[in-house]
Design a protein around this motif. Sequence first.
Motif, mmCIF file in Angstrom:
data_model
loop_
_atom_site.group_PDB
_atom_site.id
_atom_site.type_symbol
_atom_site.label_atom_id
_atom_site.label_comp_id
_atom_site.label_asym_id
_atom_site.label_seq_id
_atom_site.Cartn_x
_atom_site.Cartn_y
_atom_site.Cartn_z
ATOM 1 N N LEU A 18 0.856 -1.189 0.000
ATOM 2 C CA LEU A 18 0.000 0.000 0.000
ATOM 3 C C LEU A 18 0.885 1.229 0.000
ATOM 4 O O LEU A 18 1.589 1.496 0.973
ATOM 5 C CB LEU A 18 -0.906 0.010 1.237
ATOM 6 N N LYS A 19 0.865 1.976 -1.109
ATOM 7 C CA LYS A 19 1.672 3.184 -1.211
ATOM 8 C C LYS A 19 0.868 4.388 -0.744
ATOM 9 O O LYS A 19 -0.354 4.387 -0.768
ATOM 10 C CB LYS A 19 2.134 3.395 -2.648
ATOM 11 N N GLY A 20 1.586 5.416 -0.321
ATOM 12 C CA GLY A 20 0.949 6.633 0.127
ATOM 13 C C GLY A 20 0.277 7.367 -1.012
ATOM 14 O O GLY A 20 0.749 7.366 -2.145
ATOM 15 N N THR A 21 -0.856 8.035 -0.704
ATOM 16 C CA THR A 21 -1.605 8.750 -1.728
ATOM 17 C C THR A 21 -1.723 10.238 -1.415
ATOM 18 O O THR A 21 -2.425 10.953 -2.118
ATOM 19 C CB THR A 21 -3.028 8.173 -1.866
ATOM 20 N N GLY A 22 -1.075 10.690 -0.372
ATOM 21 C CA GLY A 22 -1.194 12.091 0.016
ATOM 22 C C GLY A 22 -0.365 13.011 -0.850
ATOM 23 O O GLY A 22 0.455 12.587 -1.672
ATOM 24 N N THR B 176 7.263 9.771 14.445
ATOM 25 C CA THR B 176 6.028 9.394 13.759
ATOM 26 C C THR B 176 6.122 7.974 13.218
ATOM 27 O O THR B 176 5.183 7.184 13.366
ATOM 28 C CB THR B 176 5.737 10.372 12.611
ATOM 29 N N ARG B 177 7.251 7.644 12.604
ATOM 30 C CA ARG B 177 7.430 6.276 12.103
ATOM 31 C C ARG B 177 7.363 5.261 13.230
ATOM 32 O O ARG B 177 6.743 4.206 13.093
ATOM 33 C CB ARG B 177 8.760 6.148 11.372
ATOM 34 N N LEU B 178 8.003 5.555 14.357
ATOM 35 C CA LEU B 178 7.965 4.627 15.490
ATOM 36 C C LEU B 178 6.564 4.502 16.061
ATOM 37 O O LEU B 178 6.154 3.409 16.480
ATOM 38 C CB LEU B 178 8.951 5.077 16.565
ATOM 39 N N ASP C 94 3.300 -4.360 8.112
ATOM 40 C CA ASP C 94 4.594 -3.796 8.443
ATOM 41 C C ASP C 94 4.793 -2.496 7.668
ATOM 42 O O ASP C 94 4.273 -2.338 6.566
ATOM 43 C CB ASP C 94 5.708 -4.786 8.097
ATOM 44 N N LEU C 95 5.527 -1.581 8.264
ATOM 45 C CA LEU C 95 5.901 -0.329 7.604
ATOM 46 C C LEU C 95 7.336 -0.505 7.134
ATOM 47 O O LEU C 95 8.247 -0.629 7.949
ATOM 48 C CB LEU C 95 5.783 0.842 8.580
ATOM 49 N N VAL C 96 7.532 -0.567 5.819
ATOM 50 C CA VAL C 96 8.845 -0.852 5.258
ATOM 51 C C VAL C 96 9.239 0.229 4.261
ATOM 52 O O VAL C 96 8.401 0.964 3.753
ATOM 53 C CB VAL C 96 8.876 -2.238 4.559
ATOM 54 N N THR C 97 10.541 0.293 3.990
ATOM 55 C CA THR C 97 11.023 1.229 2.986
ATOM 56 C C THR C 97 11.043 0.543 1.627
ATOM 57 O O THR C 97 11.331 -0.650 1.521
ATOM 58 C CB THR C 97 12.440 1.725 3.313
ATOM 59 N N LEU C 98 10.727 1.313 0.610
ATOM 60 C CA LEU C 98 10.719 0.817 -0.753
ATOM 61 C C LEU C 98 11.380 1.869 -1.627
ATOM 62 O O LEU C 98 11.031 3.050 -1.551
ATOM 63 C CB LEU C 98 9.287 0.564 -1.225
ATOM 64 N N GLN C 99 12.352 1.456 -2.421
ATOM 65 C CA GLN C 99 13.046 2.401 -3.270
ATOM 66 C C GLN C 99 12.147 2.784 -4.443
ATOM 67 O O GLN C 99 11.518 1.937 -5.068
ATOM 68 C CB GLN C 99 14.350 1.821 -3.790
ATOM 69 N N ILE C 100 12.094 4.068 -4.734
ATOM 70 C CA ILE C 100 11.310 4.574 -5.848
ATOM 71 C C ILE C 100 12.018 4.196 -7.144
ATOM 72 O O ILE C 100 13.246 4.263 -7.237
ATOM 73 C CB ILE C 100 11.136 6.104 -5.730
ATOM 74 N N GLU C 101 11.241 3.800 -8.151
ATOM 75 C CA GLU C 101 11.816 3.352 -9.416
ATOM 76 C C GLU C 101 12.668 4.448 -10.048
ATOM 77 O O GLU C 101 12.272 5.604 -10.081
ATOM 78 C CB GLU C 101 10.702 2.959 -10.383
ATOM 79 N N ASP C 102 13.819 4.054 -10.552
ATOM 80 C CA ASP C 102 14.751 4.944 -11.258
ATOM 81 C C ASP C 102 15.146 6.160 -10.432
ATOM 82 O O ASP C 102 15.301 7.263 -10.964
ATOM 83 C CB ASP C 102 14.148 5.403 -12.600
ATOM 84 N N SER C 103 15.275 5.976 -9.131
ATOM 85 C CA SER C 103 15.641 7.085 -8.261
ATOM 86 C C SER C 103 16.376 6.527 -7.042
ATOM 87 O O SER C 103 16.086 5.418 -6.593
ATOM 88 C CB SER C 103 14.370 7.819 -7.818
ATOM 89 N N PRO C 104 17.297 7.282 -6.479
ATOM 90 C CA PRO C 104 17.957 6.817 -5.256
ATOM 91 C C PRO C 104 17.110 7.069 -4.004
ATOM 92 O O PRO C 104 17.495 6.676 -2.919
ATOM 93 C CB PRO C 104 19.238 7.646 -5.220
ATOM 94 N N TYR D 125 8.170 5.157 2.451
ATOM 95 C CA TYR D 125 7.644 4.180 3.392
ATOM 96 C C TYR D 125 6.291 3.704 2.890
ATOM 97 O O TYR D 125 5.416 4.502 2.573
ATOM 98 C CB TYR D 125 7.504 4.786 4.782
ATOM 99 N N VAL D 126 6.137 2.400 2.806
ATOM 100 C CA VAL D 126 4.894 1.788 2.351
ATOM 101 C C VAL D 126 4.432 0.785 3.407
ATOM 102 O O VAL D 126 5.212 0.337 4.250
ATOM 103 C CB VAL D 126 5.064 1.081 0.985
#
Length: 161
Positions: free
Chosen positions: A28-32, A107-109, A131-141, A145-146
């Motif tokens: 589930l990605k953020g939509t804000g 906030t993350r904690l 779970d709240l995990v980090t996901l790398q954005i495509e074609d970007s460094p 958080y998803v």
Amino acid sequence: MDEIEEVEGSDTSSSRFPSQEVPPPIILKGTGEVTIFGLCCKYDNEFPHQLSGRLAPEEFSKMINRINSALKRSMASQLRWLVAGFALCVCSAGCSFLPVVCLSKRTRLRIQKLIDYENHRLYHKLGLRWDLVTLQIEDSPMFEYVIKIEYLPKIHLTYPD
């Protein structure tokens, strides 16, 4: 002698302990509109069809609303500190961003603690783990958080440990 070789050659472990097919996790990605240090200000509470039969749509919506309310409470103050950090960045040599980093981590904690509590209370019993995990954005460094919803494999009580 031939019987022993046949028994040793056959793979009985796969017949006694069948592998369980676990569906892929749901992301589930953020939509804000606002994202501060990878944490988006809102998640969509649209019920994913993969959870049908496992989780009630009302329970899913209630969990996402809890996460969104925690984000809403903290994002306003983070945004104010971020603007102040930009204004004072030259004078403070970048140290003015430290309050925003600390607020973001808090906030993350807080969200992770909420998710862990709900996992223990309900979702592990349903065979799910949030779970709240980090996901790398495509074609970007950069990363974001998803929310990842994983299926837990069912434990067969008849199989030995």
